[in-house]
Motif scaffolding. Structure first.
Motif, PDB file in Angstrom:
ATOM      1  N   PRO A  37      -5.403   5.048   7.808  1.00  0.00           N
ATOM      2  CA  PRO A  37      -4.020   4.608   7.575  1.00  0.00           C
ATOM      3  C   PRO A  37      -3.206   4.717   8.872  1.00  0.00           C
ATOM      4  CG  PRO A  37      -4.283   6.876   6.884  1.00  0.00           C
ATOM      5  CD  PRO A  37      -5.642   6.431   7.352  1.00  0.00           C
ATOM      6  N   LEU A  38      -2.044   4.134   8.869  1.00  0.00           N
ATOM      7  CA  LEU A  38      -1.075   4.395   9.935  1.00  0.00           C
ATOM      8  C   LEU A  38      -0.505   5.785   9.675  1.00  0.00           C
ATOM      9  CD1 LEU A  38       0.900   3.542  12.244  1.00  0.00           C
ATOM     10  CD2 LEU A  38       2.364   2.585  10.452  1.00  0.00           C
ATOM     11  N   VAL A  39      -0.463   6.627  10.715  1.00  0.00           N
ATOM     12  CA  VAL A  39       0.061   7.989  10.550  1.00  0.00           C
ATOM     13  C   VAL A  39       1.388   8.115  11.292  1.00  0.00           C
ATOM     14  CG1 VAL A  39      -0.341  10.443  11.024  1.00  0.00           C
ATOM     15  CG2 VAL A  39      -2.232   8.999  10.233  1.00  0.00           C
ATOM     16  N   VAL A  40       2.399   8.574  10.599  1.00  0.00           N
ATOM     17  CA  VAL A  40       3.715   8.788  11.204  1.00  0.00           C
ATOM     18  C   VAL A  40       4.017  10.285  11.117  1.00  0.00           C
ATOM     19  CG1 VAL A  40       6.183   8.269  11.064  1.00  0.00           C
ATOM     20  CG2 VAL A  40       4.513   6.503  10.454  1.00  0.00           C
ATOM     21  N   SER A  41       4.330  10.896  12.248  1.00  0.00           N
ATOM     22  CA  SER A  41       4.718  12.310  12.229  1.00  0.00           C
ATOM     23  C   SER A  41       6.202  12.429  12.525  1.00  0.00           C
ATOM     24  CB  SER A  41       3.936  13.097  13.284  1.00  0.00           C
ATOM     25  OG  SER A  41       4.513  14.387  13.421  1.00  0.00           O
ATOM     26  N   ILE A  42       6.892  13.192  11.673  1.00  0.00           N
ATOM     27  CA  ILE A  42       8.321  13.441  11.951  1.00  0.00           C
ATOM     28  C   ILE A  42       8.532  14.866  12.442  1.00  0.00           C
ATOM     29  CG2 ILE A  42       9.095  11.700  10.279  1.00  0.00           C
ATOM     30  CD1 ILE A  42       9.971  14.098   8.469  1.00  0.00           C
ATOM     31  N   ALA A  43       7.456  15.587  12.701  1.00  0.00           N
ATOM     32  CA  ALA A  43       7.579  16.995  13.106  1.00  0.00           C
ATOM     33  C   ALA A  43       8.237  17.109  14.480  1.00  0.00           C
ATOM     34  CB  ALA A  43       6.207  17.649  13.132  1.00  0.00           C
TER      35      ALA A  43
ATOM     36  N   ALA B  11       5.202   3.053  -5.182  1.00  0.00           N
ATOM     37  CA  ALA B  11       4.523   2.959  -3.878  1.00  0.00           C
ATOM     38  C   ALA B  11       4.770   4.202  -3.022  1.00  0.00           C
ATOM     39  CB  ALA B  11       4.985   1.709  -3.136  1.00  0.00           C
ATOM     40  N   LEU B  12       5.407   5.210  -3.607  1.00  0.00           N
ATOM     41  CA  LEU B  12       5.686   6.441  -2.848  1.00  0.00           C
ATOM     42  C   LEU B  12       4.976   7.634  -3.478  1.00  0.00           C
ATOM     43  CD1 LEU B  12       9.524   5.996  -2.200  1.00  0.00           C
ATOM     44  CD2 LEU B  12       7.661   5.598  -0.585  1.00  0.00           C
ATOM     45  N   ARG B  13       4.266   8.391  -2.663  1.00  0.00           N
ATOM     46  CA  ARG B  13       3.547   9.575  -3.146  1.00  0.00           C
ATOM     47  C   ARG B  13       3.916  10.763  -2.275  1.00  0.00           C
ATOM     48  NH1 ARG B  13      -2.349   6.725  -4.204  1.00  0.00           N
ATOM     49  NH2 ARG B  13      -1.506   5.263  -5.723  1.00  0.00           N
ATOM     50  N   VAL B  14       3.904  11.919  -2.889  1.00  0.00           N
ATOM     51  CA  VAL B  14       4.273  13.123  -2.126  1.00  0.00           C
ATOM     52  C   VAL B  14       3.294  14.247  -2.427  1.00  0.00           C
ATOM     53  CG1 VAL B  14       6.140  14.698  -1.515  1.00  0.00           C
ATOM     54  CG2 VAL B  14       6.691  12.503  -2.561  1.00  0.00           C
ATOM     55  N   ALA B  15       2.767  14.859  -1.376  1.00  0.00           N
ATOM     56  CA  ALA B  15       1.953  16.062  -1.535  1.00  0.00           C
ATOM     57  C   ALA B  15       2.828  17.259  -1.227  1.00  0.00           C
ATOM     58  CB  ALA B  15       0.775  16.034  -0.569  1.00  0.00           C
ATOM     59  N   GLU B  16       2.867  18.177  -2.162  1.00  0.00           N
ATOM     60  CA  GLU B  16       3.773  19.324  -2.022  1.00  0.00           C
ATOM     61  C   GLU B  16       3.147  20.508  -2.765  1.00  0.00           C
ATOM     62  OE1 GLU B  16       6.696  20.334  -0.575  1.00  0.00           O
ATOM     63  OE2 GLU B  16       6.440  22.107  -1.819  1.00  0.00           O
ATOM     64  N   PRO B  17       2.943  21.630  -2.069  1.00  0.00           N
ATOM     65  CA  PRO B  17       2.226  22.740  -2.718  1.00  0.00           C
ATOM     66  C   PRO B  17       2.994  23.445  -3.837  1.00  0.00           C
ATOM     67  CG  PRO B  17       2.891  23.344  -0.476  1.00  0.00           C
ATOM     68  CD  PRO B  17       3.242  21.911  -0.665  1.00  0.00           C
ATOM     69  N   LEU B  18       4.313  23.441  -3.763  1.00  0.00           N
ATOM     70  CA  LEU B  18       5.106  24.224  -4.723  1.00  0.00           C
ATOM     71  C   LEU B  18       5.363  23.418  -6.010  1.00  0.00           C
ATOM     72  CD1 LEU B  18       6.309  27.090  -4.236  1.00  0.00           C
ATOM     73  CD2 LEU B  18       8.520  25.961  -3.908  1.00  0.00           C
ATOM     74  N   ALA B  19       4.893  23.989  -7.158  1.00  0.00           N
ATOM     75  CA  ALA B  19       5.002  23.270  -8.439  1.00  0.00           C
ATOM     76  C   ALA B  19       6.453  22.915  -8.774  1.00  0.00           C
ATOM     77  CB  ALA B  19       4.397  24.109  -9.558  1.00  0.00           C
TER      78      ALA B  19
ATOM     79  N   SER C 297       0.866  -1.171   0.000  1.00  0.00           N
ATOM     80  CA  SER C 297       0.000   0.000   0.000  1.00  0.00           C
ATOM     81  C   SER C 297       0.905   1.223   0.000  1.00  0.00           C
ATOM     82  CB  SER C 297      -0.917  -0.014   1.220  1.00  0.00           C
ATOM     83  OG  SER C 297      -0.148  -0.099   2.378  1.00  0.00           O
ATOM     84  N   PRO C 298       0.484   2.272  -0.714  1.00  0.00           N
ATOM     85  CA  PRO C 298       1.383   3.424  -0.852  1.00  0.00           C
ATOM     86  C   PRO C 298       1.711   4.111   0.477  1.00  0.00           C
ATOM     87  CG  PRO C 298      -0.451   3.575  -2.396  1.00  0.00           C
ATOM     88  CD  PRO C 298      -0.750   2.432  -1.480  1.00  0.00           C
ATOM     89  N   ILE C 299       2.889   4.709   0.495  1.00  0.00           N
ATOM     90  CA  ILE C 299       3.278   5.598   1.599  1.00  0.00           C
ATOM     91  C   ILE C 299       3.171   7.005   1.036  1.00  0.00           C
ATOM     92  CG2 ILE C 299       5.132   6.324   3.137  1.00  0.00           C
ATOM     93  CD1 ILE C 299       6.360   3.534   2.804  1.00  0.00           C
TER      94      ILE C 299
ATOM     95  N   GLY D 112      -1.513   3.437   2.768  1.00  0.00           N
ATOM     96  CA  GLY D 112      -1.468   2.594   3.968  1.00  0.00           C
ATOM     97  C   GLY D 112      -0.767   3.328   5.096  1.00  0.00           C
ATOM     98  N   VAL D 113       0.157   4.207   4.719  1.00  0.00           N
ATOM     99  CA  VAL D 113       0.906   4.994   5.701  1.00  0.00           C
ATOM    100  C   VAL D 113       0.943   6.447   5.220  1.00  0.00           C
ATOM    101  CG1 VAL D 113       3.105   5.292   6.928  1.00  0.00           C
ATOM    102  CG2 VAL D 113       2.414   3.007   6.181  1.00  0.00           C
ATOM    103  N   VAL D 114       0.643   7.352   6.139  1.00  0.00           N
ATOM    104  CA  VAL D 114       0.749   8.788   5.826  1.00  0.00           C
ATOM    105  C   VAL D 114       1.837   9.370   6.716  1.00  0.00           C
ATOM    106  CG1 VAL D 114      -0.416  11.029   5.899  1.00  0.00           C
ATOM    107  CG2 VAL D 114      -1.668   8.994   5.133  1.00  0.00           C
ATOM    108  N   VAL D 115       2.849   9.974   6.106  1.00  0.00           N
ATOM    109  CA  VAL D 115       3.946  10.569   6.879  1.00  0.00           C
ATOM    110  C   VAL D 115       3.799  12.086   6.848  1.00  0.00           C
ATOM    111  CG1 VAL D 115       6.459  10.798   7.121  1.00  0.00           C
ATOM    112  CG2 VAL D 115       5.475   8.667   6.227  1.00  0.00           C
ATOM    113  N   PHE D 116       3.587  12.679   8.008  1.00  0.00           N
ATOM    114  CA  PHE D 116       3.517  14.138   8.087  1.00  0.00           C
ATOM    115  C   PHE D 116       4.937  14.686   8.146  1.00  0.00           C
ATOM    116  CE2 PHE D 116      -0.903  13.451   9.547  1.00  0.00           C
ATOM    117  CZ  PHE D 116      -1.539  14.366   8.716  1.00  0.00           C
TER     118      PHE D 116
END
Ligand code: NDP
Ligand code: A1CAB
Length: 276
Positions: A92-98, A31-39, A4-6, A65-69
């Motif tokens: 999903p499993l949520v992982v925060s690295i903040a 399997a890796l996706r990234v949300a990023e506001p800057l084009a 499942s994607p991360i 399957g996993v969302v990494v903040f």
């Protein structure tokens, strides 16, 4: 094997280090996706890593399957609240690295009862030499803990801490730590240039010396203090240099520096947690 994607929310420095390390470990880019506001940043992420990128966070977490903040602590509350509904739905499993932000706050922003792990990695993850400490919220299953650990272990060493507050010390030590060594490298390189070495030679010898020191310290059974003694001949050159470091209270400076970082980690939790 299908996975499942991360999804990474935020495609900045630390996300890029983790993504690069995961790919180097054989993790499939699909399997890796990234949300990023800057084009421009999305374009770079696609070109550099071949991962799928998204402008909008909600779209990026569909099927994850996993969302990494991986956004700054300052905006985590806002970003998490916007994702509460889809996360409550898909669980999903949520992982925060903040840095600093506590799991209780994140759980509340996400609507409660979310499987949450806090991790503090560092940028050498990019070259699979990261160091990450993890802490799981109550209610995270053994399987979910393992999933979180396996992601971070793919990019270096992992340890679990027993208390969430210990992550402030971890952040001060290994999260920020690469910067302290880079600072020393910068200073050594500049000093070597001043002593007459060509710039390229100064850099190369500085980096290889840092690498060699870390490698021997990791591979030897001896402590750093013992290893230092082997370099320090009585009345020799190293002794002359170490005397300068000690007169400048290097150990005290390091204690104060790590103390400041740990304090700032707690402050970030206070400032950007709570009802932020
Ligand atoms: N750097 C490090 O060594 C470490 C960092 N961390 C933690 O990782 C997190 C990220 O740090 P770092 O990578 O250095 O920071 P960066 O600023 O490099 O990365 C954050 C990214 O999030 C993007 N972003 C901004 N707003 C949003 C939003 N609304 N939705 C999605 N993404 C958004 C930013 O885009 P834009 O640039 O366009 O604003 C940026 O690309 C922090 O919480 C930090 O504490 C943890 C361990 C080590
Ligand atoms: O400087 C920071 O706040 C982040 C957390 C650890 C390393 N970089």
């Amino acid at each position: 094997m299908t996975r499942s994607p991360i999804t990474f929310i935020g495609g900045g420095n630390m996300a890029r280090s983790l993504i690069g390390g995961l790919l180097a470990d054989g993790f499939p880019a699909a399997a890796l996706r990234v949300a990023e506001p800057l084009a421009q940043s999305r374009e770079t992420l696609r070109a550099q890593f071949g991962v799928q990128t998204f402008e909008h966070n909600q779209e990026a977490i569909a099927e994850a399957g996993v969302v990494v903040f991986a956004v700054k602590p300052q905006i985590l509350a806002e970003v998490a609240r916007e994702l509460a509904e889809p996360i409550q739905h898909a669980r999903p499993l949520v992982v925060s690295i903040a840095a600093g932000v506590r799991l209780g706050d994140l759980d509340r922003w996400l609507g409660g009862h979310v499987a949450l792990v806090r991790a503090m990695p560092n940028t050498p993850a990019l070259v699979k030499s990261g160091a990450t400490a993890l802490f799981a919220a109550a209610g995270v299953s053994a399987e979910q803990r393992q999933r979180a650990e396996s992601i971070l272990r793919a990019v270096g060493l992992t340890v679990w801490v027993d208390e969430e507050a210990q992550l402030d010390a971890v952040t001060a030590l290994s999260g920020s730590g690469p910067a302290y060594f880079f600072l020393l490298m910068e200073a050594m390189e500049a000093a070597a240039r001043e002593l007459g070495l060509p710039a390229a030679t100064a850099r190369l010898l500085t980096l290889q010396t840092a690498f060699g020191a870390a490698k021997i310290a990791l591979e030897s059974n001896e402590s750093p203090a013992d290893l230092r003694a082997h370099v320090t001949s009585p009345k020799g050159t190293t002794e002359a240099a170490i005397k300068e470091f000690q007169q400048a209270d290097t150990a005290g400076i390091v204690t104060r520096a790590l103390g400041a970082a740990a304090r700032r980690s707690r402050e970030l939790g206070d400032l950007f947690g709570g009802d932020a």
